[in-house]
Design a protein around this motif. Structure first.
Motif, PDB file in Angstrom:
ATOM      1  N   LEU A  10     -37.406 -96.674  84.521  1.00  0.00           N
ATOM      2  CA  LEU A  10     -36.851 -95.373  84.163  1.00  0.00           C
ATOM      3  C   LEU A  10     -36.488 -95.416  82.687  1.00  0.00           C
ATOM      4  O   LEU A  10     -35.748 -96.302  82.250  1.00  0.00           O
ATOM      5  CB  LEU A  10     -35.612 -95.051  84.991  1.00  0.00           C
ATOM      6  CG  LEU A  10     -34.798 -93.817  84.560  1.00  0.00           C
ATOM      7  CD1 LEU A  10     -35.634 -92.544  84.623  1.00  0.00           C
ATOM      8  CD2 LEU A  10     -33.536 -93.676  85.420  1.00  0.00           C
ATOM      9  N   VAL A  11     -37.026 -94.467  81.922  1.00  0.00           N
ATOM     10  CA  VAL A  11     -36.744 -94.358  80.495  1.00  0.00           C
ATOM     11  C   VAL A  11     -36.018 -93.049  80.253  1.00  0.00           C
ATOM     12  O   VAL A  11     -36.582 -91.968  80.473  1.00  0.00           O
ATOM     13  CB  VAL A  11     -38.038 -94.388  79.657  1.00  0.00           C
ATOM     14  CG1 VAL A  11     -37.708 -94.307  78.164  1.00  0.00           C
ATOM     15  CG2 VAL A  11     -38.862 -95.641  79.956  1.00  0.00           C
ATOM     16  N   THR A  12     -34.763 -93.112  79.830  1.00  0.00           N
ATOM     17  CA  THR A  12     -34.038 -91.875  79.548  1.00  0.00           C
ATOM     18  C   THR A  12     -34.468 -91.330  78.186  1.00  0.00           C
ATOM     19  O   THR A  12     -34.787 -92.085  77.277  1.00  0.00           O
ATOM     20  CB  THR A  12     -32.513 -92.085  79.567  1.00  0.00           C
ATOM     21  OG1 THR A  12     -32.127 -92.955  78.486  1.00  0.00           O
ATOM     22  CG2 THR A  12     -32.059 -92.673  80.900  1.00  0.00           C
ATOM     23  N   GLY A  13     -34.489 -90.010  78.073  1.00  0.00           N
ATOM     24  CA  GLY A  13     -34.940 -89.404  76.828  1.00  0.00           C
ATOM     25  C   GLY A  13     -36.372 -89.771  76.503  1.00  0.00           C
ATOM     26  O   GLY A  13     -36.708 -90.073  75.359  1.00  0.00           O
ATOM     27  N   GLY A  14     -37.238 -89.693  77.505  1.00  0.00           N
ATOM     28  CA  GLY A  14     -38.601 -90.190  77.351  1.00  0.00           C
ATOM     29  C   GLY A  14     -39.637 -89.154  76.994  1.00  0.00           C
ATOM     30  O   GLY A  14     -40.838 -89.441  77.087  1.00  0.00           O
ATOM     31  N   SER A  15     -39.235 -87.977  76.558  1.00  0.00           N
ATOM     32  CA  SER A  15     -40.208 -86.919  76.291  1.00  0.00           C
ATOM     33  C   SER A  15     -40.710 -86.901  74.855  1.00  0.00           C
ATOM     34  O   SER A  15     -41.653 -86.174  74.547  1.00  0.00           O
ATOM     35  CB  SER A  15     -39.606 -85.550  76.632  1.00  0.00           C
ATOM     36  OG  SER A  15     -38.535 -85.233  75.749  1.00  0.00           O
ATOM     37  N   ARG A  16     -40.103 -87.702  73.985  1.00  0.00           N
ATOM     38  CA  ARG A  16     -40.468 -87.633  72.568  1.00  0.00           C
ATOM     39  C   ARG A  16     -40.122 -88.942  71.876  1.00  0.00           C
ATOM     40  O   ARG A  16     -39.381 -89.772  72.402  1.00  0.00           O
ATOM     41  CB  ARG A  16     -39.733 -86.475  71.881  1.00  0.00           C
ATOM     42  CG  ARG A  16     -38.233 -86.580  72.028  1.00  0.00           C
ATOM     43  CD  ARG A  16     -37.505 -85.320  71.614  1.00  0.00           C
ATOM     44  NE  ARG A  16     -37.559 -85.105  70.164  1.00  0.00           N
ATOM     45  CZ  ARG A  16     -36.757 -84.249  69.526  1.00  0.00           C
ATOM     46  NH1 ARG A  16     -35.899 -83.527  70.196  1.00  0.00           N
ATOM     47  NH2 ARG A  16     -36.838 -84.118  68.221  1.00  0.00           N
ATOM     48  N   GLY A  17     -40.675 -89.104  70.673  1.00  0.00           N
ATOM     49  CA  GLY A  17     -40.291 -90.205  69.802  1.00  0.00           C
ATOM     50  C   GLY A  17     -40.377 -91.581  70.427  1.00  0.00           C
ATOM     51  O   GLY A  17     -41.352 -91.934  71.099  1.00  0.00           O
ATOM     52  N   ILE A  18     -39.345 -92.368  70.184  1.00  0.00           N
ATOM     53  CA  ILE A  18     -39.312 -93.747  70.664  1.00  0.00           C
ATOM     54  C   ILE A  18     -39.379 -93.801  72.186  1.00  0.00           C
ATOM     55  O   ILE A  18     -40.082 -94.635  72.756  1.00  0.00           O
ATOM     56  CB  ILE A  18     -38.052 -94.460  70.140  1.00  0.00           C
ATOM     57  CG1 ILE A  18     -38.163 -94.670  68.624  1.00  0.00           C
ATOM     58  CG2 ILE A  18     -37.841 -95.794  70.838  1.00  0.00           C
ATOM     59  CD1 ILE A  18     -36.902 -95.207  67.978  1.00  0.00           C
ATOM     60  N   GLY A  19     -38.668 -92.902  72.855  1.00  0.00           N
ATOM     61  CA  GLY A  19     -38.666 -92.903  74.317  1.00  0.00           C
ATOM     62  C   GLY A  19     -40.044 -92.673  74.901  1.00  0.00           C
ATOM     63  O   GLY A  19     -40.447 -93.328  75.873  1.00  0.00           O
ATOM     64  N   ILE A  61     -38.087 -86.031  85.039  1.00  0.00           N
ATOM     65  CA  ILE A  61     -36.889 -85.482  85.658  1.00  0.00           C
ATOM     66  C   ILE A  61     -36.027 -84.828  84.586  1.00  0.00           C
ATOM     67  O   ILE A  61     -35.658 -85.481  83.604  1.00  0.00           O
ATOM     68  CB  ILE A  61     -36.067 -86.595  86.350  1.00  0.00           C
ATOM     69  CG1 ILE A  61     -36.937 -87.366  87.354  1.00  0.00           C
ATOM     70  CG2 ILE A  61     -34.832 -86.002  87.026  1.00  0.00           C
ATOM     71  CD1 ILE A  61     -36.294 -88.654  87.836  1.00  0.00           C
ATOM     72  N   GLN A  62     -35.701 -83.575  84.773  1.00  0.00           N
ATOM     73  CA  GLN A  62     -34.812 -82.916  83.819  1.00  0.00           C
ATOM     74  C   GLN A  62     -33.385 -83.378  84.075  1.00  0.00           C
ATOM     75  O   GLN A  62     -32.823 -83.143  85.141  1.00  0.00           O
ATOM     76  CB  GLN A  62     -34.900 -81.398  83.928  1.00  0.00           C
ATOM     77  CG  GLN A  62     -34.092 -80.691  82.851  1.00  0.00           C
ATOM     78  CD  GLN A  62     -34.358 -79.205  82.784  1.00  0.00           C
ATOM     79  OE1 GLN A  62     -34.878 -78.616  83.725  1.00  0.00           O
ATOM     80  NE2 GLN A  62     -34.000 -78.581  81.669  1.00  0.00           N
ATOM     81  N   ALA A  63     -32.810 -84.065  83.104  1.00  0.00           N
ATOM     82  CA  ALA A  63     -31.453 -84.589  83.239  1.00  0.00           C
ATOM     83  C   ALA A  63     -30.892 -84.864  81.853  1.00  0.00           C
ATOM     84  O   ALA A  63     -31.398 -85.729  81.140  1.00  0.00           O
ATOM     85  CB  ALA A  63     -31.437 -85.867  84.079  1.00  0.00           C
ATOM     86  N   ASP A  64     -29.884 -84.131  81.483  1.00  0.00           N
ATOM     87  CA  ASP A  64     -29.198 -84.356  80.213  1.00  0.00           C
ATOM     88  C   ASP A  64     -28.334 -85.602  80.354  1.00  0.00           C
ATOM     89  O   ASP A  64     -27.515 -85.702  81.283  1.00  0.00           O
ATOM     90  CB  ASP A  64     -28.333 -83.140  79.881  1.00  0.00           C
ATOM     91  CG  ASP A  64     -27.743 -83.182  78.479  1.00  0.00           C
ATOM     92  OD1 ASP A  64     -27.526 -84.290  77.953  1.00  0.00           O
ATOM     93  OD2 ASP A  64     -27.476 -82.109  77.917  1.00  0.00           O
ATOM     94  N   SER A  65     -28.478 -86.554  79.447  1.00  0.00           N
ATOM     95  CA  SER A  65     -27.713 -87.795  79.548  1.00  0.00           C
ATOM     96  C   SER A  65     -26.225 -87.601  79.307  1.00  0.00           C
ATOM     97  O   SER A  65     -25.432 -88.511  79.555  1.00  0.00           O
ATOM     98  CB  SER A  65     -28.267 -88.844  78.578  1.00  0.00           C
ATOM     99  OG  SER A  65     -29.497 -89.349  79.049  1.00  0.00           O
ATOM    100  N   ALA A  70     -26.064 -85.542  86.736  1.00  0.00           N
ATOM    101  CA  ALA A  70     -27.513 -85.390  86.614  1.00  0.00           C
ATOM    102  C   ALA A  70     -28.174 -86.734  86.347  1.00  0.00           C
ATOM    103  O   ALA A  70     -29.258 -87.022  86.874  1.00  0.00           O
ATOM    104  CB  ALA A  70     -27.838 -84.405  85.496  1.00  0.00           C
ATOM    105  N   LEU A  71     -27.528 -87.561  85.553  1.00  0.00           N
ATOM    106  CA  LEU A  71     -28.094 -88.872  85.227  1.00  0.00           C
ATOM    107  C   LEU A  71     -28.093 -89.781  86.454  1.00  0.00           C
ATOM    108  O   LEU A  71     -29.081 -90.477  86.732  1.00  0.00           O
ATOM    109  CB  LEU A  71     -27.301 -89.500  84.087  1.00  0.00           C
ATOM    110  CG  LEU A  71     -27.886 -90.744  83.430  1.00  0.00           C
ATOM    111  CD1 LEU A  71     -29.319 -90.508  82.977  1.00  0.00           C
ATOM    112  CD2 LEU A  71     -27.018 -91.170  82.256  1.00  0.00           C
ATOM    113  N   LYS A  72     -27.008 -89.771  87.200  1.00  0.00           N
ATOM    114  CA  LYS A  72     -26.970 -90.553  88.442  1.00  0.00           C
ATOM    115  C   LYS A  72     -28.065 -90.110  89.395  1.00  0.00           C
ATOM    116  O   LYS A  72     -28.747 -90.932  90.020  1.00  0.00           O
ATOM    117  CB  LYS A  72     -25.603 -90.401  89.115  1.00  0.00           C
ATOM    118  CG  LYS A  72     -24.459 -91.096  88.414  1.00  0.00           C
ATOM    119  CD  LYS A  72     -23.152 -90.830  89.163  1.00  0.00           C
ATOM    120  CE  LYS A  72     -21.958 -91.436  88.462  1.00  0.00           C
ATOM    121  NZ  LYS A  72     -20.685 -91.116  89.170  1.00  0.00           N
ATOM    122  N   ALA A  73     -28.223 -88.794  89.527  1.00  0.00           N
ATOM    123  CA  ALA A  73     -29.242 -88.257  90.417  1.00  0.00           C
ATOM    124  C   ALA A  73     -30.641 -88.674  89.974  1.00  0.00           C
ATOM    125  O   ALA A  73     -31.519 -88.933  90.809  1.00  0.00           O
ATOM    126  CB  ALA A  73     -29.138 -86.734  90.478  1.00  0.00           C
TER     127      ALA A  73
END
Length: 246
Positions: A10-19, A61-65, A70-73
């Motif tokens: 699981l990579v958080t913030g994975g839609s752009r850049g480094i993620g 998964i749409q989830a604001d960190s 939302a992050l737990k889910a």
């Protein structure tokens, strides 16, 4: 067999850049990959297509960190979808640069919620699923060591908190076969900090090498730390900053 075959990440913030680069690299190494995103649904699904093109499974998964529930889910959904979780990359982060006296408490809270609480919440949720060979990899900044320009107080403070979290959690979970590490990028060519941006020439004056790094440089290190060869590396920070802090 690829380095991460039969693993789930699981990579958080994975839609752009480094993620995004990390998510794609882990997929190339054979892992099924889930990413979270806050608002960029179109970009998230572009990354998802790239993940699936590697012959593995992926979900976005749409989830604001900044949103703990939302992050737990998102962690739970990943583990349910892929029947487990092996690798958590706490990549999501926010940065704002201006004099400290100009920060509102709301801006401070948002930075700390994403950059610190989000890492705590995600890691805590992931520990329910991580076992032997589990990996938690946090993304920090080279500014935890040296701050080369003014205006980065809140950002540097928030990312420096990850040093303590990484070291202490590594000590806590090491006997379970789980490693916890921290990667510190320096100037990396992304849409948030482009190599042709307004501050790029100044940043180049800090470098020992010729130019900015690329997102794939960070992704390669994350992939290494996620693999079996890095099983004896834990509780440490690895800086990839082109010699900014020499």
């Amino acid at each position: 067999m690829k380095n991460l075959s039969n693993k789930t990440a699981l990579v958080t913030g994975g839609s752009r850049g480094i993620g995004a680069a990390i998510a794609k690299r882990l997929a190339k190494e054979g892992a099924n990959v889930a990413i979270t995103y806050s608002a960029s649904k179109e970009k998230a699904h572009e990354v998802l297509k790239a993940i699936e093109a590697c012959g593995v499974k992926g979900i976005a998964i749409q989830a604001d960190s900044a949103d703990a529930s939302a992050l737990k889910a998102a962690v739970d959904q990943t583990a349910k979808e892929f029947n487990g979780l092996n690798i958590l990359v706490n990549n999501a982060g926010v940065a704002s640069y201006k004099p400290m006296e100009e920060f509102s408490l709301e801006e401070y809270d948002h930075a700390m919620n994403v950059n610190v609480k989000g890492v705590f919440v995600g890691s805590q949720a992931a520990l329910k699923y991580l076992g032997e060979g589990g990996r938690i990899i946090n993304i920090g900044t080279c500014m935890v060591d040296k701050v080369a320009f003014p205006g980065a107080t809140v950002y540097s403070m928030s990312k420096t908190a990850l040093v303590g979290l990484t070291k202490a959690l590594a000590r806590e979970v090491g006997k379970k076969g789980i490693t916890v590490n921290l990667v510190h990028p320096g100037p990396i060519n992304t849409d948030m900090n482009p190599a042709d941006g307004p501050s790029a020439d100044f940043q180049r004056t800090l470098l020992a090498v010729d130019d900015f790094g690329e997102t794939e440089d960070i992704a390669a290190m994350v992939a290494f730390l996620a693999g079996e060869q890095a099983k004896n590396i834990t509780g440490t920070g690895i800086t990839i900053d082109g010699g900014t802090n020499i």
